[in-house]
Write a protein that holds these residues in place. Structure first.
Motif, PDB file in Angstrom:
ATOM      1  N   ARG A  80      12.212   4.605 -41.419  1.00  0.00           N
ATOM      2  CA  ARG A  80      11.233   3.803 -40.680  1.00  0.00           C
ATOM      3  C   ARG A  80      10.668   2.637 -41.483  1.00  0.00           C
ATOM      4  O   ARG A  80      10.268   1.638 -40.920  1.00  0.00           O
ATOM      5  CB  ARG A  80      10.091   4.705 -40.168  1.00  0.00           C
ATOM      6  N   ARG A  81      10.631   2.744 -42.805  1.00  0.00           N
ATOM      7  CA  ARG A  81      10.067   1.621 -43.548  1.00  0.00           C
ATOM      8  C   ARG A  81      10.920   0.358 -43.388  1.00  0.00           C
ATOM      9  O   ARG A  81      10.457  -0.735 -43.668  1.00  0.00           O
ATOM     10  CB  ARG A  81       9.837   1.966 -45.026  1.00  0.00           C
ATOM     11  N   CYS A  82      12.133   0.487 -42.952  1.00  0.00           N
ATOM     12  CA  CYS A  82      12.985  -0.689 -42.711  1.00  0.00           C
ATOM     13  C   CYS A  82      13.447  -0.809 -41.258  1.00  0.00           C
ATOM     14  O   CYS A  82      13.846  -1.897 -40.852  1.00  0.00           O
ATOM     15  CB  CYS A  82      14.222  -0.643 -43.589  1.00  0.00           C
ATOM     16  N   HIS A  83      13.452   0.276 -40.510  1.00  0.00           N
ATOM     17  CA  HIS A  83      13.987   0.224 -39.137  1.00  0.00           C
ATOM     18  C   HIS A  83      12.966   0.691 -38.119  1.00  0.00           C
ATOM     19  O   HIS A  83      12.288   1.688 -38.344  1.00  0.00           O
ATOM     20  CB  HIS A  83      15.179   1.188 -38.982  1.00  0.00           C
ATOM     21  N   ALA A  84      12.914  -0.022 -36.984  1.00  0.00           N
ATOM     22  CA  ALA A  84      12.100   0.446 -35.858  1.00  0.00           C
ATOM     23  C   ALA A  84      13.011   1.178 -34.879  1.00  0.00           C
ATOM     24  O   ALA A  84      14.191   0.853 -34.762  1.00  0.00           O
ATOM     25  CB  ALA A  84      11.444  -0.733 -35.171  1.00  0.00           C
ATOM     26  N   PRO A  85      12.459   2.173 -34.182  1.00  0.00           N
ATOM     27  CA  PRO A  85      13.257   2.837 -33.143  1.00  0.00           C
ATOM     28  C   PRO A  85      13.244   2.030 -31.846  1.00  0.00           C
ATOM     29  O   PRO A  85      13.780   2.472 -30.838  1.00  0.00           O
ATOM     30  CB  PRO A  85      12.534   4.177 -32.969  1.00  0.00           C
ATOM     31  N   ASP A  86      12.656   0.850 -31.883  1.00  0.00           N
ATOM     32  CA  ASP A  86      12.421   0.097 -30.653  1.00  0.00           C
ATOM     33  C   ASP A  86      12.609  -1.391 -30.980  1.00  0.00           C
ATOM     34  O   ASP A  86      11.961  -1.916 -31.884  1.00  0.00           O
ATOM     35  CB  ASP A  86      10.976   0.410 -30.243  1.00  0.00           C
ATOM     36  N   SER A  87      13.491  -2.062 -30.240  1.00  0.00           N
ATOM     37  CA  SER A  87      13.827  -3.447 -30.600  1.00  0.00           C
ATOM     38  C   SER A  87      12.708  -4.449 -30.324  1.00  0.00           C
ATOM     39  O   SER A  87      12.802  -5.598 -30.716  1.00  0.00           O
ATOM     40  CB  SER A  87      15.115  -3.880 -29.897  1.00  0.00           C
ATOM     41  N   THR A  88      11.635  -4.001 -29.661  1.00  0.00           N
ATOM     42  CA  THR A  88      10.524  -4.931 -29.459  1.00  0.00           C
ATOM     43  C   THR A  88       9.592  -4.940 -30.675  1.00  0.00           C
ATOM     44  O   THR A  88       8.629  -5.686 -30.719  1.00  0.00           O
ATOM     45  CB  THR A  88       9.694  -4.548 -28.210  1.00  0.00           C
ATOM     46  N   ASP A  89       9.892  -4.082 -31.655  1.00  0.00           N
ATOM     47  CA  ASP A  89       9.041  -3.945 -32.832  1.00  0.00           C
ATOM     48  C   ASP A  89       9.785  -4.514 -34.038  1.00  0.00           C
ATOM     49  O   ASP A  89      10.691  -3.885 -34.561  1.00  0.00           O
ATOM     50  CB  ASP A  89       8.759  -2.432 -33.016  1.00  0.00           C
TER      51      ASP A  89
END
Ligand code: HEC
Length: 131
Positions: free
Chosen positions: A43-52
């Motif tokens: 999570r420190r590099c990737h969001a589970p949601d492309s709007t974030d």
């Protein structure tokens, strides 16, 4: 003959709802464990949601997707030109040794070799709705 069919019919009815319940509960537990692991490992590099917006590309809908397809994200040449599809096996290899799997990627090395941890993260990634 009729009795045998009836017997098997009843057995199937008696067993399958329970099994279906156990399987869906197990799947839910895997997804929840995967979410916790995702938040600690990714999570420190990737969001589970492309709007974030995040440092790395968003990972919603990643399972089965062609690599390097998040619009507007500046991928490394290695990843953008790889043409690979993120199958569960490819995602496992990536979690295990991403820079060995794809030399030239700009994702810092992660070394998740435990198959159960990989399973959980995969279950979570597979549960993410596409945006
Ligand atoms: C230190 C930051 C960082 C961490 C931690 C990280 N990633 Fe990445 N990830 C990146 C970057 C940056 C890219 C883009 C790589 C490139 O362009 O070469 C990337 C790319 C990816 C891609 C390819 C996406 C696409 O659109 O093709 C996947 C899949 C991925 N990461 C999964 C994960 C998973 C799963 C975890 C946790 C186990 C994780 N990453 C942890 C930074 C990170």
């Amino acid at each position: 003959m009729k009795h045998i069919i009836l017997f098997f019919g009843l057995t199937a009815f008696a067993v399958s709802p329970h099994q279906a319940f156990a399987e869906s509960t197990f799947e839910k537990i895997k997804i929840e464990a995967g979410e916790t692991l995702f938040f600690s490992e990714c999570r420190r590099c990737h969001a589970p949601d492309s709007t974030d917006p995040s440092y790395g590309p968003a990972l919603d809908n990643i399972v089965g997707r062609v690599a390097g397809k998040v619009e507007g994200y500046e991928y490394s040449e290695a990843l953008a030109g790889s043409g690979i599809v993120w199958t569960p096996a490819a995602l496992r290899a990536w979690m295990e040794d991403n820079d060995g799997f794809m030399p030239g990627t700009k994702m810092r090395h992660v070394g998740i070799v435990d198959r159960t941890v990989q399973d959980f993260i995969l279950a979570y990634l597979g549960s993410l709705p596409s945006q």
